[in-house]
Design a protein around this motif. Sequence first.
Motif, PDB file in Angstrom:
ATOM      1  N   SER A  96       0.729   5.648   7.754  1.00 30.42           N
ATOM      2  CA  SER A  96       0.097   5.404   9.153  1.00 30.42           C
ATOM      3  C   SER A  96      -1.212   6.014   9.332  1.00 30.42           C
ATOM      4  N   ILE A  97      -2.055   5.738   8.321  1.00 31.23           N
ATOM      5  CA  ILE A  97      -3.631   6.420   8.392  1.00 31.23           C
ATOM      6  C   ILE A  97      -4.535   5.385   8.290  1.00 31.23           C
ATOM      7  N   SER A  98      -5.686   5.578   8.539  1.00 32.23           N
ATOM      8  CA  SER A  98      -6.861   4.851   8.686  1.00 32.23           C
ATOM      9  C   SER A  98      -7.129   4.489   7.086  1.00 32.23           C
ATOM     10  N   GLU A  99      -7.904   3.387   6.840  1.00 35.39           N
ATOM     11  CA  GLU A  99      -8.331   3.002   5.682  1.00 35.39           C
ATOM     12  C   GLU A  99      -9.324   4.069   4.946  1.00 35.39           C
ATOM     13  N   ALA A 112      -6.966   6.865   3.738  1.00 32.24           N
ATOM     14  CA  ALA A 112      -6.432   6.476   2.441  1.00 32.24           C
ATOM     15  C   ALA A 112      -7.181   6.348   1.358  1.00 32.24           C
ATOM     16  N   GLN A 139      -2.114   3.417   3.459  1.00 34.70           N
ATOM     17  CA  GLN A 139      -2.191   3.197   4.684  1.00 34.70           C
ATOM     18  C   GLN A 139      -0.692   3.075   5.423  1.00 34.70           C
ATOM     19  N   GLU A 140       0.094   2.124   4.866  1.00 36.68           N
ATOM     20  CA  GLU A 140       1.363   1.704   5.402  1.00 36.68           C
ATOM     21  C   GLU A 140       2.464   2.854   5.440  1.00 36.68           C
TER      22      GLU A 140
END
Length: 608
Positions: free
Chosen positions: A595-598, A601, A591-592
């Motif tokens: 920069s995506i949603s859980e 990910a 995610q980090e």
Amino acid sequence: MKEKFPHLKETLENLPAEPGVYKMQDGSGKILYIGKAKSLRSRVRSYFQPSAVHSPRISIMVSKVKSVDLVVTASEVEALVLEDNLIKKEKPLYNIDLKDGKNYPYLKLTMEETYPRLILVRRVEKDKGLYFGPYVSGKSVRSNMRLIQKIFPLRQSRDNLDNKPPRRPCLNHQMGRCLAPCAGNVSGQEYRKVVDEVILFLKGRNRELSQTLHKRMIDASEKQLFEIAARYRDQMEAIKRLNEKQIITQTNLANQDMIAAYEEGGKGIILILQARRGKMNAERSFMFSQLDRLDRAEALGAFIRQFYTGGMEIPATIITQEPPDGAPALCQWLSSRREAKTRIVTPIRGRLKKLLEMAERNAKIRLRSSLQTENSRIQALEDLREIFGIDEDVRIIEGYDISNTSGVASVGSMVMFRDGAPSKADYRKYKIRTVTAPDDYASIAEVIERRFTRLVNDDKPFADLLVIDGGKGHVKAAIEAFERIGVEPPPMVGIAKGKDRGDIKTDQFFLPGQREPVDITPSSPGRLLLQRVRDEAHRFAISYHRKVRSDRSMKSALDDIPGIGPKRKKALLRKFGSVKRIREAGVADLQEALSISEKTAKKIRESL
């Protein structure tokens, strides 16, 4: 002046007596030389006086000048800055250029991580890292790094430890060189204390660091944390021994650079010795061509300006054999960049004079060694000319090789040697397009066709000699490639391994059209140069093949995963470094990094 340079008469008579920059140009308008002056009138006219004594470089330049262009500035310092910018932009042929293509190394503490690491980098990025440097040489920075790893138990692994489960510590922990944050043996707060110690050490504040370590040792002893206290004690002892080993150059803990120049045989060298806080800690030399003793003041001025422009720490004192060209303006410029006074001094006696003489002796030894090496290369090139019966001088040699793994990821390399030395800016690498099986003959033919078709189309000259890594079959394939593109091949030789592949004395040398190898004396300088070209082509081909093969493995592992396109793949590899580490990453790490949603990910994690 009037008789010899009538085309410049009007220009020279109307020069302003003001500071500024002048540009010497030839008949086509090409800039030959850019300089600065406190008085443009005095400086420019001095080049064209009948009594003027110039170095060979400046004499040739002056003979080509057809016009002079001027830019008047408000001060000599402003002229210095403008001159530097124009030289970088125009790159005039007759200006002295540092030509130091390498980025100077830095040490970086990765402060964005919970458990920072110390790494060597060559660029300062706009991130949360803490940078130290630049250092004059890679040797000095690596030496500092090894020393820090011995004294301070920073982690050395590149793994991202944030939000990771504990694991078994590595060998460095068993040796007492790591606190094992990977195993959960130390808190982030305690680890940061070690990071703070490293920061003090890198800033040269060893006295303050020793006091801090002593206080922590006492505190740990009072709390009966004897192992921790012992670690602080050992660190203090190591720092104490380090201070005793270092050579004190000045009792007043001065920061100073000693810059010495030496010229011989149409070449020059400038050597810099750096002292920081009174301790000699770095040395580096720079070679220049077409340099004469008469160029020394100009060379020193150009070197100082270019060397300290690149972010190098400016000392309080710069010591030179003689005042550099434009010394007062240089001092003002250096002081403004440093935001504190910087002096340029030329000692005539005493300890500084002796240190400068030491630097000059070192410069002299290095230049003469370089000239001997150059003479050896000239002898080797002359030897090749005789061996192969080449009428013209042999100046440019190209070496070719192929590398693959059972026909997979097949690549070719071309390396170029100019005057017996590698010219890495001219190296070329090729992905083999037309050959799918492990066929080195067809692959070398493809590379030769592509290389020389391009040269013909661009109307560029061929090399004086080609070196093929391979035997008579490889040479025959190369000759047939030349026949297909309809051009006359340059002289060519193939080098094949002999009966003892580990002994270069058994290497065999094949010429086009000859079934048997030619006999070249094992001790021949020309033979040794040919083998060096062959080995460099081989090294370059293998390194490129490994990269292509690695890229292929990464492509197969990542490209078929839903949600990962080229940009995300690049971001993942930049963050984690390898496919293996990407597989080990948790959902939060993905995610980090992206920069995506859980949810996304988790999908990527499952695919991995």
